[in-house]
Design a protein around this motif. Structure first.
Motif, short mmCIF file in Angstrom:
data_model
loop_
_atom_site.label_atom_id
_atom_site.label_comp_id
_atom_site.label_asym_id
_atom_site.label_seq_id
_atom_site.Cartn_x
_atom_site.Cartn_y
_atom_site.Cartn_z
N GLN A 243 5.74 -3.20 -1.81
CA GLN A 243 4.69 -3.70 -2.87
C GLN A 243 4.44 -5.20 -2.50
O GLN A 243 3.60 -5.87 -2.60
CB GLN A 243 5.45 -3.94 -4.11
CG GLN A 243 5.27 -2.49 -4.87
CD GLN A 243 5.86 -2.49 -6.21
OE1 GLN A 243 6.04 -3.56 -6.86
NE2 GLN A 243 5.91 -1.43 -6.87
N THR A 270 11.30 -0.18 -9.03
CA THR A 270 11.12 -1.01 -7.93
C THR A 270 12.41 -1.88 -7.55
O THR A 270 13.19 -2.12 -8.53
CB THR A 270 10.34 -2.15 -8.97
OG1 THR A 270 8.79 -1.49 -9.31
CG2 THR A 270 9.78 -3.17 -8.10
N GLN A 295 2.02 -3.94 -10.73
CA GLN A 295 2.51 -3.12 -9.48
C GLN A 295 2.90 -4.26 -8.62
O GLN A 295 3.95 -3.99 -8.14
CB GLN A 295 1.32 -2.04 -9.00
CG GLN A 295 2.05 -1.20 -8.03
CD GLN A 295 1.03 -0.43 -7.31
OE1 GLN A 295 -0.13 -0.40 -8.15
NE2 GLN A 295 1.66 0.27 -6.66
N PHE A 296 2.13 -5.12 -8.25
CA PHE A 296 2.51 -6.02 -7.31
C PHE A 296 2.92 -7.18 -7.66
O PHE A 296 2.60 -7.92 -8.74
CB PHE A 296 1.18 -6.37 -6.20
CG PHE A 296 0.71 -5.02 -5.65
CD1 PHE A 296 1.38 -4.56 -4.51
CD2 PHE A 296 -0.39 -4.52 -6.03
CE1 PHE A 296 0.72 -3.47 -3.87
CE2 PHE A 296 -0.81 -3.35 -5.53
CZ PHE A 296 -0.24 -2.85 -4.31
#
Length: 297
Positions: A243, A270, A295-296
């Protein structure tokens, strides 16, 4: 998420983004993305476009040299190109340079980076291709990089064969030709000998890797870290993808990645991995990131 898109120099804050237009007469339902736009933030918070050009298929990268020179990197008509210019008196003139040794075509999966001394590295990728002479065999993938050293006013280029295609890279050039890069494995299921589960994407993302060299001119790049999530009968559709990544001031590589599969019991994690310059994994732990964080990182 791997493109560099925003910089802050003594001349202000700048961003590069893609401008999509629909080609007249096109039957495609989605727009094509042929142009990059370079914009500067104004004092009232608005943004003014100060340069633009043809970017090709992939998002452009924006880099800034120590003196404030801006570099936009794109694949104009399938050719790796760097447009450079320094704002002066409110104006910006960009000159173009063809990037040597760059992969040509619509799928270069480019990445770029710059260090505090202005050393620039542009990476592009040759994919695994079916061998026309041997049925069922795929040709090796390649990394191609062009490393510009401003102290010597020259490009150093190198081609490195990879066992499989790795894409969406994060690139970290350093002094005297040092280069660190991390990327996600991106191949068709059949390339790895896997059976593609019904309803899944044609390409499997289930491994990440970290490479490093202390001198791109004379040393072969070495693998320092690797992680892989293998398909199982219970979890046939694994996932492991970067990511974000960051090389800190003590030469430690930080990799933020997401994975799920047999090792996670099917749940998504993550994780944050830290790797030393010698390749020792110093840390690899699950992060308590909420869905609201995005997400990032």
């Amino acid at each position: 998420g791997n493109q560099t898109r925003i910089v802050h120099t003594q001349d202000g804050v700048f961003t590069a983004y893609m401008f999509g237009v629909i080609i007249e007469g096109s039957k495609e339902s989605s727009p094509v993305w042929p142009e990059w736009r370079l914009a500067k933030r104004q004092s009232d918070g608005t943004w003014e476009v100060i340069a633009q050009g043809d970017a090709g298929t992939y998002s452009a990268n924006l880099l800034a040299s120590p003196d404030g020179t801006l570099h936009v990197i794109g694949w104009s008509n399938g050719i790796g190109t760097m447009w450079s210019g320094k704002p002066k008196d409110g104006k910006l003139v960009m000159t173009s340079t063809i990037i040597p040794n760059a992969v040509q075509g619509d799928y270069p999966y480019p990445a770029a980076g710059i260090d505090a001394s202005g050393n620039i590295c542009v990476l592009s990728v040759v994919p695994n291709k079916p061998d026309p002479f041997i049925k069922g065999k795929f040709a090796e993938a390649e990394f191609r990089w062009a490393f510009y050293m401003p102290s010597k006013s020259r490009w150093v280029t190198q081609t490195y064969k990879v066992d499989y295609r790795y894409t969406y890279a994060y690139v970290f050039p350093g002094p005297d030709g040092q280069l660190s890069l991390v990327a996600t494995r991106d191949v068709q299921w059949s390339v790895l000998g896997y059976t593609q589960p019904p309803g899944t994407f044609d390409f499997v993302f289930n491994a990440i890797r970290y490479w490093r060299t202390n001198d791109v001119s004379s040393e072969t790049i070495q693998i320092l870290s690797f992680a892989e999530e293998i398909p199982t009968d219970q979890y046939p559709d694994p996932f492991l993808k970067i990511q974000d990544a960051y090389l800190d001031t003590k030469d430690r590589m930080h990799i933020i990645y997401e994975k799920y599969g047999a090792t996670t019991g099917g749940g998504s994690q993550t994780r944050h991995r830290i790797v030393s310059a010698s390749g020792t994994t110093l840390f690899d732990e699950k992060l308590p990131i909420s869905k609201e964080a995005g997400q990032f990182c």
